[in-house]
Enzyme design. Structure first.
Site, PDB file in Angstrom:
ATOM      1  N   ASP A  59      20.379  27.759   0.279  1.00 32.40           N
ATOM      2  CA  ASP A  59      19.436  27.031   1.114  1.00 32.40           C
ATOM      3  C   ASP A  59      20.153  25.814   1.705  1.00 32.40           C
ATOM      4  O   ASP A  59      20.950  25.162   1.021  1.00 32.40           O
ATOM      5  CB  ASP A  59      18.252  26.563   0.258  1.00 32.40           C
ATOM      6  CG  ASP A  59      17.172  25.891   1.087  1.00 32.40           C
ATOM      7  OD1 ASP A  59      16.307  26.632   1.612  1.00 32.40           O
ATOM      8  OD2 ASP A  59      17.197  24.660   1.192  1.00 32.40           O
ATOM      9  N   ILE A  60      19.865  25.498   2.968  1.00 28.69           N
ATOM     10  CA  ILE A  60      20.483  24.342   3.648  1.00 28.69           C
ATOM     11  C   ILE A  60      19.832  23.064   3.118  1.00 28.69           C
ATOM     12  O   ILE A  60      18.596  22.929   3.152  1.00 28.69           O
ATOM     13  CB  ILE A  60      20.333  24.452   5.169  1.00 28.69           C
ATOM     14  CG1 ILE A  60      20.973  25.750   5.688  1.00 28.69           C
ATOM     15  CG2 ILE A  60      20.923  23.232   5.876  1.00 28.69           C
ATOM     16  CD1 ILE A  60      20.756  25.993   7.174  1.00 28.69           C
ATOM     17  N   GLU A 109      15.411  28.293   6.432  1.00 25.21           N
ATOM     18  CA  GLU A 109      16.812  27.957   6.229  1.00 25.21           C
ATOM     19  C   GLU A 109      17.373  28.613   4.978  1.00 25.21           C
ATOM     20  O   GLU A 109      18.427  28.210   4.474  1.00 25.21           O
ATOM     21  CB  GLU A 109      16.969  26.425   6.130  1.00 25.21           C
ATOM     22  CG  GLU A 109      16.401  25.815   4.852  1.00 25.21           C
ATOM     23  CD  GLU A 109      14.903  25.563   4.890  1.00 25.21           C
ATOM     24  OE1 GLU A 109      14.421  24.780   4.079  1.00 25.21           O
ATOM     25  OE2 GLU A 109      14.211  26.146   5.776  1.00 25.21           O
TER      26      GLU A 109
END
Length: 600
Positions: free
Chosen positions: A482-483, A525
């Site tokens: 995940d960003i 994301e």
């Protein structure tokens, strides 16, 4: 009132045919007895039996009772008129009516109510059933006869048998013609029919008006002429005319039978045998001629329909005589080859009509069929004299020949140029459809923003990887990444910049994976990586490379990722595996982000 009038009219109409049957039965009986009488008052021919049998066969089964009653009344009146006692008249009536009923019932039951087909078995069945019913009738009549003798029995039997055999076919032929709406035979006029029967009357009158010469063969010749002209009508009508004329001659003690040195009964029996011989000779010929005419008409019609079908379907037929190498073509074959309907070409020239690239193939197919006596089929191209190329399909078989037909090949040929064009268009359309389907499949399984696999495709890939690992006792791991702080990036730089960040992370991550690994975006994301044939150690190393690649990117804004890794346990489902990797991801975020955590 109208309904009552209609019912009354219907009832009156229903009585017309039984009344006509009764009158015809009575008239035939009186006429036969008036013309001539044999021993014990038995006429030479009893046409009334034939009248009733034909009437029963021409009407519905429901109308039989009233028809039988009408005939019984007519028979009783005729017998009483002869001076017979009431008991004898009732007995003779019973014998006459039972005879016709039995004959008609047997014919209907055995589907032989039309005994004049092309099959000799039907004619034999008609004769057998008429003989059986006459046997029953003669046996019943003998019980009531004043003089119960074998002569009486045989005279009754032969007289009634002649009546059925001569009269029934004549009435049935006319009746069926009326039902078909065509009273006269084909290509015949009333004048021609009358003229033919007038000739039979004249010859029969000449033959039986003198007792000097035995000219019994002359009526046979004229009856055969009537048979050739009129068919069954000529046979039945001609023999009946001879029966009437010869019966009248008996009353005048005239005719060739008078030359017989015997008593009147013997001469009467001889005449009956003569009439039976005429019937046996003429009716089968008439039936066979009728069958031949129908067969010729059917063949002509079939040929016409075949030519029509060939024209519509663009199909022709051909035959190769293997002895002479001569070829015969139907008109449609000439049309397919673009040639005038004339003499077909020789075998070599016919082969030359095929495209040069196909000639060897066609010759090989035909040679194989000839050598192995089997069928063949092929597609090829022919070149018309004008240079136009046509596609054809040919199929055929080896013709073993007969005593009057030599060995050969028989086949059909069809112009399939239009079909080939359609097939080519269909092939092109199928290829385009397949490409469109592939493209649609790719679009359905691809994330539109990044171009990598979407959730659906990753899920299918993961399920297959788990099945492979289960069956091969292998290893499998996944990573969910995940960003970090992605919402802040969207808020500060805008959603377009956020999309660019997602695309950049997808590109950087893809470059670090093995060829068998799959990267997919599963929402927002968040990404997932599937590592087939990899344990947790290998998955952690690859995931670390991905983390460093994203961190080392010099694009603005710079981002980091947090990653959770999980190794598949035997028997575990994809949902459970993803949930454990997701738990590891949140552990990485709680540890300060930009780190990896392995699921316990």
């Amino acid at each position: 009132m109208i309904g009552g009038t209609w019912k009354m009219g219907k009832s009156v109409y229903a009585l017309i045919w039984p009344t006509a049957t009764g009158l015809a039965y009575y008239a035939a009986a009186v006429t036969a007895l008036a013309l001539t009488k044999g021993q014990d008052g038995i006429a030479t021919v009893w046409p009334s039996s034939g009248v009733l049998v034909a009437a029963l066969l021409l009407c519905r089964r429901e109308a039989w009772p009233i028809q039988l009653i009408a005939a019984a009344v007519a028979s009783l009146v005729a017998n009483l008129g002869l001076g017979n006692s009431v008991g004898a008249s009732l007995g003779f009536t019973l014998a006459n009516v039972a005879e016709s009923f039995i004959c008609a019932w047997l014919l209907m039951r055995n589907n032989a109510e039309r005994p004049f087909s092309a099959r000799s078995a039907d004619i034999a069945a008609f004769f057998l059933m008429a003989s059986l019913s006459s046997f029953v009738s003669a046996s019943l009549a003998s019980l009531f006869a004043p003089n119960q003798s074998p002569v009486f029995w045989f005279s009754w039997f032969s007289t009634d048998l002649l009546g059925i055999l001569l009269v029934t076919p004549l009435i049935l032929t006319v009746g069926w013609s009326v039902k078909r709406g065509r009273l006269l035979p084909r290509h015949q006029t009333i004048g021609q029919i009358a003229g033919m029967f007038a000739l039979v009357v004249a010859v029969a009158a000449f033959t039986f008006s003198q007792s000097k010469f035995p000219l019994l063969f002359l009526p046979m010749l004229t009856i055969l002429a009537a048979v050739f002209r009129l068919g069954v009508l000529g046979a039945a009508g001609g023999v009946l005319i001879v029966a009437i004329v010869s019966s009248a001659a008996i009353t005048m003690h005239s005719g060739p039978e008078a030359l017989i040195d015997a008593d009147p009964m013997t001469r009467s029996l001889f005449l009956q045998f003569y009439l039976l011989s005429l019937f046996a000779a003429s009716l089968p010929i008439a039936v066979l001629l009728g069958a031949r005419r129908r067969l010729v008409n059917q063949i002509s019609e079939n040929i016409r329909l075949l030519q029509l079908a060939e024209t519509v379907a663009n199909v022709g037929h051909w035959r190769l005589d293997l002895t002479t190498q001569a070829i015969s073509w139907s008109p449609e074959v000439f049309k397919i080859h673009g040639m005038h309907d004339a003499s077909p070409p020789a075998y070599d020239a016919a082969i030359d009509a095929y495209h040069p690239d196909d000639q060897g193939f066609v010759q090989a197919k035909l040679a194989d069929a000839i050598d192995h006596h089997r069928g063949f089929e092929f597609r090829a191209r022919i070149v018309r004299p004008c240079g136009q190329i046509r596609y054809v399909f040919s199929r055929g078989e080896f013709d073993g020949g007969t005593s009057d037909r030599p060995l050969g090949l028989f086949g059909v040929i069809q112009d399939i140029t239009t079909q080939v064009a359609y097939e080519e268009k269909l092939r092109e359309a199928a290829e385009l459809a397949a490409q469109a389907a592939d493209q649609a499949q790719i679009l359905a399984e691809t994330d539109q923003l990044t171009g990598i696999a979407n959730r659906r495709r990753v899920t299918v890939f993961l399920e297959k990887a788990i099945a492979d690992a289960q069956s091969s006792n292998g290893t499998l791991s996944i990573a969910v990444l995940d960003i970090d702080h992605f919402k802040a990036i969207n808020d500060r730089y805008g959603h377009m910049a956020g999309d660019q960040v997602i695309c950049r992370v997808a590109t950087d991550a893809s470059r670090q994976l093995r060829s068998d690994d799959m990267l997919g975006r599963i929402g927002g994301e968040e990404f997932v990586i599937v590592f087939p044939h990899a344990d947790a150690y290998i998955a952690m190393m690859i995931a670390e490379r991905v983390r460093k690649a994203v961190e080392a990117s010099h694009s603005n804004p710079s981002v980091t990722i947090s990653t959770g890794v999980a190794q598949w346990a035997r028997g575990e489902t994809s949902d459970s595996l993803l949930r454990r990797a997701d738990d590891a991801l949140y552990a990485a975020k709680r540890a300060g982000r930009n780190v990896l955590r392995l699921s316990a």
